[in-house]
Scaffold this active site. Structure first.
Site, PDB file in Angstrom:
ATOM      1  N   ILE A  62       0.880  -1.168   0.000  1.00 42.16           N
ATOM      2  CA  ILE A  62       0.000   0.000   0.000  1.00 42.16           C
ATOM      3  C   ILE A  62       0.916   1.216   0.000  1.00 42.16           C
ATOM      4  CG2 ILE A  62      -1.778   1.302   1.235  1.00 42.16           C
ATOM      5  CD1 ILE A  62      -1.380  -2.248   2.200  1.00 42.16           C
ATOM      6  N   HIS A  63       0.856   1.991  -1.072  1.00 43.85           N
ATOM      7  CA  HIS A  63       1.720   3.163  -1.244  1.00 43.85           C
ATOM      8  C   HIS A  63       0.831   4.407  -1.200  1.00 43.85           C
ATOM      9  CE1 HIS A  63       4.451   6.014  -3.182  1.00 43.85           C
ATOM     10  NE2 HIS A  63       5.424   5.186  -2.852  1.00 43.85           N
ATOM     11  N   MET A  64       1.079   5.285  -0.234  1.00 45.43           N
ATOM     12  CA  MET A  64       0.204   6.438  -0.008  1.00 45.43           C
ATOM     13  C   MET A  64       0.778   7.705  -0.633  1.00 45.43           C
ATOM     14  SD  MET A  64      -0.864   5.448   3.900  1.00 45.43           S
ATOM     15  CE  MET A  64       0.774   4.865   4.388  1.00 45.43           C
ATOM     16  N   ILE A  71      -2.138   3.738  -3.743  1.00 41.26           N
ATOM     17  CA  ILE A  71      -1.867   2.680  -4.717  1.00 41.26           C
ATOM     18  C   ILE A  71      -1.709   1.345  -3.988  1.00 41.26           C
ATOM     19  CG2 ILE A  71      -0.264   1.905  -6.507  1.00 41.26           C
ATOM     20  CD1 ILE A  71       0.541   4.989  -6.704  1.00 41.26           C
TER      21      ILE A  71
END
Length: 160
Positions: free
Chosen positions: A79-81, A127
């Site tokens: 999980i890419h913020m 993402i």
């Protein structure tokens, strides 16, 4: 004697409330070209980030902009913020989990101060990619380009 094999399926949950978009439409080429694996993204309307799968927290990046999870059968999830948020040194992120925690779709992983991201001229895309997609996943089924609510099921993965 024939054995019946049950399809291995994993539910995918909305990582945030907002607009579900295809990975190809995110503004980071590393993700949009699926170099990190296939997945999806959400353009959030609030800063709450929940787990997209049931699993365990494997790592929280020191800059708090990314969290990795793994399911009990080895499926990895990143999980890419935000986009290009590593340089913000964790400033707009509050992390609510730690390595080793078990998580579900109901687990709040992080909170993002979206106003701080926007004022730093960063894209707010959250993402979600599966780095070992090619070896673990046969098919990902979901409808993109729609409004989603955090913690609701938005699709499923058919595992190999």
């Amino acid at each position: 004697m024939f054995k019946m094999f049950k399809k291995k399926e994993k539910s995918i949950y909305a990582v945030a409330t907002g607009q579900l978009i295809e990975l190809a439409n995110v503004s980071d080429a590393m993700f949009s070209q699926k170099m990190m694996g296939d997945g999806f993204a959400v353009l959030p309307t609030d800063g709450n980030v929940s787990s997209p799968i049931d699993g365990k927290v494997m790592s929280v990046f020191p800059t708090k902009h990314a969290i990795t999870l793994e399911t009990n059968d080895g499926l990895e999830c990143l999980i890419h913020m935000g986009v290009d948020t590593v340089e913000l040194n964790g400033e707009p992120f509050t992390i609510h989990v730690q390595e080793g925690d078990n998580v579900s779709s109901e687990t709040l992983l992080a909170t993002i101060d979206l106003d701080k991201l926007k004022s730093a001229s960063k894209h707010i895309d959250i993402i979600v990619v599966f780095p070992n997609y090619a070896e673990k996943i046969k098919l990902m089924e979901m409808d993109t380009l729609k409004q989603v609510v955090s913690t609701n099921q938005i699709g499923k993965l058919i595992l190999k």
